[in-house]
Structure formats: C-alpha cells, structure tokens
Design a protein around this motif. Structure first.
Motif: not given
Length: 116
Positions: A45, A49, A77, A80, A82, A85
């Motif tokens: 994390a 995020r 970091e 980025q 992710r 989804e």
C-alpha cells in the motif's frame, strides 16, 4: 501438510517486469498452485492506494530485479500500478442515462419502429 512435505518458500523484495511492458514492485514469494510454480507479487500500500497481490506464471515474467524494501516501495508508488478491477454489469447498466427520445416524437409502440 506436515513440515516434511511443505515446500520451502523464499520471499524477497524485487522489481518485476512482465511480458507486455507491465511492471510491478513488491514482496515476491514462490508459491505452488495445482502442482505448478507461480510467483506472488505483494504490491505494498503506497500513496493512498491499497496494497494487493498479483499471481504470475513464471513464463510471463521477463525480468526480476532483486532490491531492498525502500526501493521496491518507491517503485510501487512511482509506477502507480492498480489491482485488477471487477466489473458488475448490472451496476453499470443501472448507472446509465436513459436513451434520448427521437426528435420526431415519442414512440409508445415498438411496432411503430418497423422499417417496412
């Protein structure tokens, strides 16, 4: 599974390059699923995020660069990345705006839309 049958697991911080120009940074661990070896990348994390895990086939990995924790966190970091989804089609449909009505007037009966 008792101690004699457990696979020895190694973990280390690293930068991982995956085929398709995808990069991840985090804590790596060798794991076995259904008798096959995989690499789990636990992306920490960072930057507000949430952290997440990505499990990769070893054949999909282009390069692994072992590093220290601070470097891996800084890369996570900066990149980025992710997590994947999930898509809920019903939620997407519920959020859609209604289709605009035809400029010629409202159509109440679908039979009025026949092209013949």
């Amino acid at each position: 599974m008792d101690e004699t049958t457990q696979a020895v697991k190694q973990s280390w911080w690293a930068l991982v390059e995956v085929m398709g120009h995808h990069r991840l940074a985090g804590l790596l661990e060798e794991i076995e699923i259904a008798g096959h070896g995989f690499i789990r990348v636990s992306v920490p994390a960072v930057g507000g995020r949430a952290g997440f895990d990505r499990i990769l086939s070893t054949g999909a990995i282009y390069a692994i660069t072992p590093t220290d924790e601070a470097t891996a966190r800084a890369a996570a970091e900066a990149w980025q990345v992710r997590p994947l989804e999930t898509w809920d089609v019903q939620q997407i449909l519920d959020q859609r705006q209604p289709a605009p009505r035809l400029a010629t007037g409202e159509i109440d009966d679908p039979e009025d839309c026949r092209p013949w």
